[in-house]
Design an enzyme around this catalytic site. Structure first.
Site, short mmCIF file in Angstrom:
data_model
loop_
_atom_site.label_atom_id
_atom_site.label_comp_id
_atom_site.label_asym_id
_atom_site.label_seq_id
_atom_site.Cartn_x
_atom_site.Cartn_y
_atom_site.Cartn_z
N THR A 1 0.83 -1.21 0.00
CA THR A 1 0.00 0.00 0.00
C THR A 1 0.86 1.25 0.00
OG1 THR A 1 -1.77 -1.18 1.14
CG2 THR A 1 -1.78 1.23 1.33
N ASN B 1 -5.41 -9.49 -8.09
CA ASN B 1 -5.53 -10.19 -6.82
C ASN B 1 -6.78 -11.06 -6.71
OD1 ASN B 1 -6.12 -7.26 -6.89
ND2 ASN B 1 -7.23 -7.66 -5.00
N SER C 1 5.06 -6.93 -2.21
CA SER C 1 4.75 -6.97 -0.78
C SER C 1 5.20 -8.30 -0.20
CB SER C 1 3.24 -6.79 -0.59
OG SER C 1 2.90 -6.98 0.76
N HIS D 1 4.25 -10.11 2.49
CA HIS D 1 3.36 -11.14 3.05
C HIS D 1 2.59 -11.93 1.99
CE1 HIS D 1 -0.76 -9.01 3.27
NE2 HIS D 1 0.04 -8.06 2.85
N CYS E 1 -11.32 -7.16 2.80
CA CYS E 1 -11.70 -5.78 3.07
C CYS E 1 -11.38 -5.50 4.53
CB CYS E 1 -13.19 -5.68 2.79
SG CYS E 1 -13.88 -4.10 3.07
#
Ligand code: PLP
Length: 384
Positions: free
Chosen positions: A72, A150, A198, A200, A321
């Protein structure tokens, strides 16, 4: 004992043992990478070793890697840098992750959305036409196109998009968060000006990411402070996280077979759901081997996710979310999937997923679907 199956790697992959060991070692070693004494130098070495590993994963030079707090922040660093460098109009694809979409919306410049087709593939005809009519007053064209989606796993035609952006002397931003470690990612041959990964999503710890940048990207200073990350992001580095990321990147680079073999298991699962009437999203497009996005008409996403969870199978409804609520997938909506957009689930395996995990998912899904149908049948027949 209830068997649990985790098939939500696209939300967060389980931490690889190599990454967990690297995190523990860095924590035990301590030290601030900016200190000149032995402990500081050892911490610095861990950070720089990880930088090399992550750079190698994406075909970049280590000196072009900026560590951030995750995908992000890295997406935000790229978009905000482009705007600070003079971009007055941004183009992002309709299927970008929220971190791209929301940052672009907040950037207070004009925003245009590049459409996708029913398979979730970006409409490059639209992009070519738009770039041909570019107004120089809008600055250098900025185009954000993710490498793999994704939700659907659909891989975008990046080489073609890069050629268009390059010809228009634009800035190509590639969110490679889901692609890295699953398909070969080479930021050079992709001609990406900025590219994001990213930790993770590939088996490293959460809260670490990188932005890799090319020679034509002008990066802003994200955080003022002690000059870390060559002044681009001040603040003492997250040494354990970065070290774990490096370890995960190293294993992911050599272990893509464990992802590729998922395709056969995924497709076998898809065939069984399709025979019950389900529709596979992006089925005819090139896709990541580990992802199945499937929609069942009349069987709401959240009901599927809850029923599977009760059976010990963890999947997600579209993008995870932050509020934990499920909303109709904007990605499937952008693909023109209408009501199906509220009936889709995403099943995603990874480095530790077995054939038996996919089989258990199918078994649990078919049971859940039969129960759902049985509940609906009396209503449909007018019996209450
Ligand atoms: N980009 C994509 C495509 C993602 O799937 C995600 C996470 O879901 C992100 C960016 C954000 O990454 P992070 O969770 O590291 O902030």
């Amino acid at each position: 004992m209830k068997i649990t199956v985790y098939l939500d790697y696209n939300a967060s992959a389980p931490v690889r043992p190599e990454a967990a060991a690297a995190v523990a070692q860095a924590l035990a070693a301590g030290g601030n990478p900016s200190s000149v004494h032995a402990a500081g130098r050892a911490a610095r070495a861990l950070v720089e070793q990880a930088r090399e590993e992550v750079a190698a994963l994406v075909g970049a030079r280590a000196s072009t890697i900026v560590f951030t707090s995750g995908g992000t922040e890295a997406n935000a660093l790229a978009i905000e840098s482009a705007v600070a460098a003079g971009a007055r109009r941004l183009i992002i694809s309709a299927i970008e992750h929220d971190s791209v979409r929301e940052t672009a919306k907040a950037a207070q410049v004009a925003l245009e959305i590049m459409p996708v087709d029913s398979q979730g593939v970006a409409d490059l005809g639209w992009l070519a036409d738009r770039l041909a009519r570019w107004d120089a007053a809008d600055g250098r064209p900025f185009v954000a196109l993710m490498l793999a989606n994704n939700e659907t796993g659909v891989i975008q035609p990046m080489a073609e998009a890069a050629a268009l952006v390059r010809a228009a002397e634009g800035w190509l931003h590639v969110d490679a968060v889901q692609a890295a470690g699953k398909i070969a990612v080479d930021s050079h041959s992709l001609a990406a000006d900025t590219l994001v990964v990213s930790s993770h999503k590939l088996g490293g710890p959460q809260g670490v990411g990188v932005l890799a940048f090319g020679p034509r990207a002008i990066l802003s200073r994200r955080q003022h402070g002690g000059g870390q990350e060559r002044g681009r992001r001040g603040g003492t580095e997250n040494v354990p996280g970065i070290s774990g990321f490096g370890a995960a990147a190293k294993v992911a680079r050599s272990g893509r077979d464990e992802i590729i073999r998922q395709a056969a298991w995924r497709d076998a699962a898809a065939a069984q759901l399709k025979s019950a009437g389900a529709v596979v999203m992006g089925e005819t497009a090139p896709r990541l081997a580990n992802v199945l996005c499937v929609a069942m008409p009349g069987f709401a996403s959240e009901l599927q996710v809850m029923a599977l969870d009760l059976a010990g199978v963890m999947v997600s409804a579209g993008a995870a979310c932050s509020s934990g609520k499920v909303k109709a997938s904007p990605v499937l909506a952008a693909m023109g999937q209408g009501e199906l957009a509220g009936c889709g689930i995403r099943v995603s395996g990874g480095w530790n997923t077995t054939e038996a995990d996919w089989a258990r998912f199918v078994e649990a899904w078919l049971e859940a679907y039969q129960r759902h149908e049985a509940r609906r049948a009396p209503v449909a027949a007018g019996v209450y």
